[in-house]
Design a protein around this motif. Structure first.
Motif, mmCIF file in Angstrom:
data_model
loop_
_atom_site.group_PDB
_atom_site.id
_atom_site.type_symbol
_atom_site.label_atom_id
_atom_site.label_comp_id
_atom_site.label_asym_id
_atom_site.label_seq_id
_atom_site.Cartn_x
_atom_site.Cartn_y
_atom_site.Cartn_z
ATOM 1 N N LEU A 214 -1.943 -3.550 -5.530
ATOM 2 C CA LEU A 214 -2.111 -2.233 -4.935
ATOM 3 C C LEU A 214 -3.536 -1.719 -5.096
ATOM 4 N N SER A 246 -8.880 -6.374 0.843
ATOM 5 C CA SER A 246 -9.509 -5.075 1.080
ATOM 6 C C SER A 246 -10.953 -5.217 1.536
ATOM 7 N N ARG A 255 -7.678 0.574 4.875
ATOM 8 C CA ARG A 255 -7.031 0.201 3.617
ATOM 9 C C ARG A 255 -6.674 1.442 2.801
ATOM 10 N N VAL A 259 -2.845 2.615 1.571
ATOM 11 C CA VAL A 259 -2.500 2.885 0.179
ATOM 12 C C VAL A 259 -1.969 4.306 0.031
ATOM 13 N N GLN A 263 1.685 5.340 -1.471
ATOM 14 C CA GLN A 263 1.837 6.209 -2.635
ATOM 15 C C GLN A 263 2.634 7.466 -2.293
ATOM 16 N N LEU A 291 5.911 -0.564 -1.264
ATOM 17 C CA LEU A 291 5.268 -0.582 -2.569
ATOM 18 C C LEU A 291 6.303 -0.913 -3.636
#
Length: 782
Positions: A214, A246, A255, A259, A263, A291
């Motif tokens: 992650l 990334s 990217r 993320v 999250q 995730l």
């Protein structure tokens, strides 16, 4: 009155009384103390008796609980004495092993159990508890007649054996607890199978699958599909060094957005981003991922949508051009608003149906009225499938009513061109085209196929249609029925290996070659129904029938031709034998001439005579060389062409020639050619000429490539090369540097099966020969 006075000394008496009193007081004190001691002892004894009664009661309750647990336990329990002899088992044990009466196992010994290993026995004797798992086969129990059992099959057991009496001087017995873990074992095996299945799906999926860190974006795992997307040969080459995805985003913010979505929501779908491949070219990937919080990594799938993106961009860029092109064609435009299921068509689309644009309603129901009733369900199903993502484009061919009243055939195609913010489709844009003419052509094609079928049937050549995958004979024409002697019903239920006498595995390989090479010629022996075996020449080529890839084989009986060829070979053999004897005799005479000329050359003669002798010597050498050429030439075409592995022939040639310090590279593998058995002589002559006349040569390289005209073998060196004025003549006999014999012979050998050879090198940079093997005369081997 007498008064008698008696006086007595009482001192001693009083002392004795005093002593007595003291003694009595002491005795009384001792009695009181002893009484108190006895009272305390009595109370202790009473308490001890009460405690013992309570302990005995607790022991009875504990024994009752133990017996309840022992008898009612779902775990099988066995009790053994110190010597390992069975003492007792609980009901669960009898049930587990299918035993009706405990008496049948009363003398069973723990240490005689075949499932108990020697190291287990040693640990038990040392007072250690052991545990093991294993399978238990009831069939073996029955075969070895260990005890009668009602159980069958095999179960998995988990066994604990505990020595009893630990802490005393010796072991007093053994407690065995047995648990049936068959269900758990099967579940574990199923889990392992599921994991292996998942792993196979992961590795072999055509969709890119990945797992990344992650925070860093480091790729932890990926399948071959993702590796190919990124420009690598496979996952091993991608993962052999740390790879951070990334760093490959064209826009680093992509990217960060991914993320942030993970999250916030834990997953995302259909996120599109541009990625740089290994060679820095750019592709579009569509990601969906989730995730895994506890692991700190991202798991997801990816799809290469580069072509889709390019197509979408091209669609936007060419809208004006499209409108211009459509205005002069038989194609109209339409748009459908998905939420309201309403749309519009342009004037050209209306004109195709004989209407004006204003005459056609805007709702799909208005369009359905113009469509043939039998085709409306198909149109609706195609649209549903496209919106559900089951097809990449909406396309349908259906009938629509023209204003004249006749039905015309149209094809409608469309794609989603606009989306709502939530990603759902908003607008489909498409075209409609009159394909009535094409439909008429298709009807004509069906007629053509019928005519082809008729030609297949009435053709005098023997023809078979073979399934290239199963090798089953799918069809046979009338000539084949007559030739092989089978009925159509019989032959169409046979495999070609039942007719072809070759090895079935070799037949399968030849079929694969014929399909891959767009047709090849084979020499086989076929067995008729009568048992007669005939030599045949088979031309096989791929055909597609109803979307299935089949093999069309034309069979020609060459038995008589082979007999004639065999007779010719025998005649050639006799001629070659006569030629060999004659050549040998001439060679002997030449050696005599060389001897005499040598003697004469050493004498002191007139210079003019010496010149004549030298000319005679040179002529004799030419005769000797021509004799050598006839020795090679007489074998050309004597034997039938065969399939030869190019690499193997080159390697064999290298072994048969002294190349000194020249390095020879054979960079061809897996290619076979159909050529005269003297193919090795061709490579020998090329290497020998390069060695003799290359001067500065250090390397000879053999390579090849496949082109539209066939397969080309390249033989090139780094020598001085061949001047341009000699290139077209070097294959003539005795033309350039005495190379003509070898190259002329090589060309003759190759031309037997239609193979050509030319020289294309650059003078001063080395010679380069190109050998072209036509289609059908080469195949990909191992």
């Amino acid at each position: 009155v007498w008064i008698i006075t008696i006086k007595k000394d009482l001192t001693k008496r009083r002392a004795a009384e005093e002593n007595l009193k003291l003694t009595l007081d002491s005795l009384e004190q001792q009695v009181r103390e002893r009484t108190a001691q006895l009272s305390d002892a009595n109370r202790d004894l009473t308490d001890e008796i009460e405690e013992r009664k309570q302990g005995e009661q607790q022991l009875r309750e504990s024994e009752n609980r133990y017996h309840a647990i022992y008898d009612q336990s779902p775990i099988a329990i066995e009790l053994y004495g110190a010597d390992g002899t069975l003492v007792h088992v609980n009901p669960a044990c009898l049930t587990l092993f299918g035993i009706a009466d405990i008496q049948v196992i009363q003398n069973f010994s723990l240490f005689a159990d075949p499932n108990l290993k020697d190291e287990h026995k040693e640990k038990l004797h040392q007072g250690e508890t052991i545990q093991y798992q294993g399978s238990f086969d009831f069939e073996k129990v029955k075969v070895q007649n260990l005890y009668p059992t009602s159980r069958e099959g095999t179960i998995w057991l988990e066994v604990y054996i505990t020595p009893l009496g630990i802490g005393v001087e010796e072991i007093t017995g053994f407690l065995v607890q047995i648990k049936d873990i068959t269900t758990r074992k099967r579940a574990e095996d199923a889990l392992i199978t599921a994991k292996e299945t998942y792993r196979n799906i992961f590795l072999n999926s055509q969709i890119g699958l990945f797992r990344t860190d992650l925070i860093t974006g480091l790729i932890l795992d990926a399948n071959d599909a993702l590796a190919r997307f990124l420009g690598y040969q496979g996952r091993n080459s991608l993962l052999e060094k740390p790879f951070t995805i990334s760093q490959r985003y064209v826009d680093p913010h992509d990217r960060e957005k991914m993320v942030a979505l993970l999250q916030a929501e834990g997953k995302f779908q259909n996120f599109e981003a541009r990625i740089r491949k290994k060679d820095d070219s750019i592709i579009w990937l569509r990601f969906s991922a989730k995730l895994v919080w506890e692991k700190g990594w991202i798991e997801g799938v990816s799809e290469d949508i580069t072509e889709y993106k390019l197509a979408a961009k091209a669609l936007v860029d060419s809208q004006s051009k499209l409108q211009l092109a459509l205005s002069g064609s038989e194609t109209g435009m339409w748009e459908l608003h998905i939420p309201s299921m309403s749309g519009e068509i342009d004037n050209r689309a209306a004109q195709l149906l004989g209407y004006e644009q204003k005459d056609v309603g805007s709702h799909t129901t208005d369009w359905d009225v113009l469509s043939h009733p039998d085709d409306v369900p198909l149109i609706e199903q195609r649209l549903t499938d496209y919106l559900a993502g089951q097809t990449t484009i909406f396309e349908t061919e259906h009938r629509m009513r023209h204003s004249s009243g006749e039905w015309i055939w149209v094809v409608g195609r469309g794609k989603i061109t606009e989306w709502l913010q939530d990603g759902s489709p908003l607008l489909i844009s498409g075209t409609i085209q009159d394909i009535s003419g094409r439909k008429r052509m298709e009807e004509g094609l069906k007629e053509s196929e019928k005519r082809y079928r008729d030609m297949f049937e009435i053709n005098n050549a023997v023809m078979l249609i073979i399934d290239s995958e199963t090798t089953q004979i799918i069809d046979a024409n009338t000539a084949a029925i007559r030739y092989y002697g089978y009925t159509r019903e019989e032959i169409t239920h046979m495999f070609i290996s039942e007719i072809n006498t070759a090895d079935p595995g070799a037949i399968k390989t030849d079929i694969s070659h014929a399909v891959g090479q767009q047709g090849m010629v084979f020499q086989f022996q076929h067995r008729k129904k009568s048992g007669e075996v005939r030599d045949v020449e088979v031309f096989s080529g791929p055909v597609v029938v109803k979307g299935k890839r089949l093999l069309h084989s034309i069979i020609q009986d060459v038995t008589e031709r082979n007999r004639v060829e065999e007779s010719l070979r025998q005649a050639n053999h006799k001629l070659n034998l006569l030629s060999s004897i004659t050549r040998h005799d001439i060679g002997n005479e030449l050696q005599i001439i060389f001897g005499y000329l040598g003697l004469v050359k050493d004498t002191d003669l007139n210079p003019r005579i010496h010149e004549y002798i030298e000319n005679a010597y040179v002529s004799s050498l030419n005769i000797e060389r021509q004799l050598s050429f006839t020795r090679d030439y007489e074998d050309i075409g004597v034997h039938s062409p065969v399939w030869q592995d190019v690499n193997a022939v080159i390697i064999q040639t290298i072994h048969n020639i002294d190349v000194n310090q020249i390095q020879i590279l054979a960079l061809i593998s897996g290619v076979e050619v159909f050529a005269d058995p003297l193919m090795e002589k061709v490579f020998y002559n090329l290497i020998d000429n390069a060695k003799r006349y290359g001067d500065t040569i250090t390397e000879i390289r053999f390579s090849g490539f496949e082109g539209p005209d066939g397969y080309t073998i390249i033989c090139e060196d780094d020598g001085v090369g061949i001047p341009d004025e000699f290139k077209s003549k070097i294959f003539n006999r005795e033309y350039y540097k005495h190379t003509g014999f070898g190259l002329n012979l090589s060309r003759e050998i190759l031309e037997i099966t239609g193979i050509t050879i030319i020289e294309t090198g650059e003078p001063g940079k080395g010679a380069r020969f190109e050998i072209l093997i036509p289609v059908g005369k080469f195949r990909k081997g191992k």
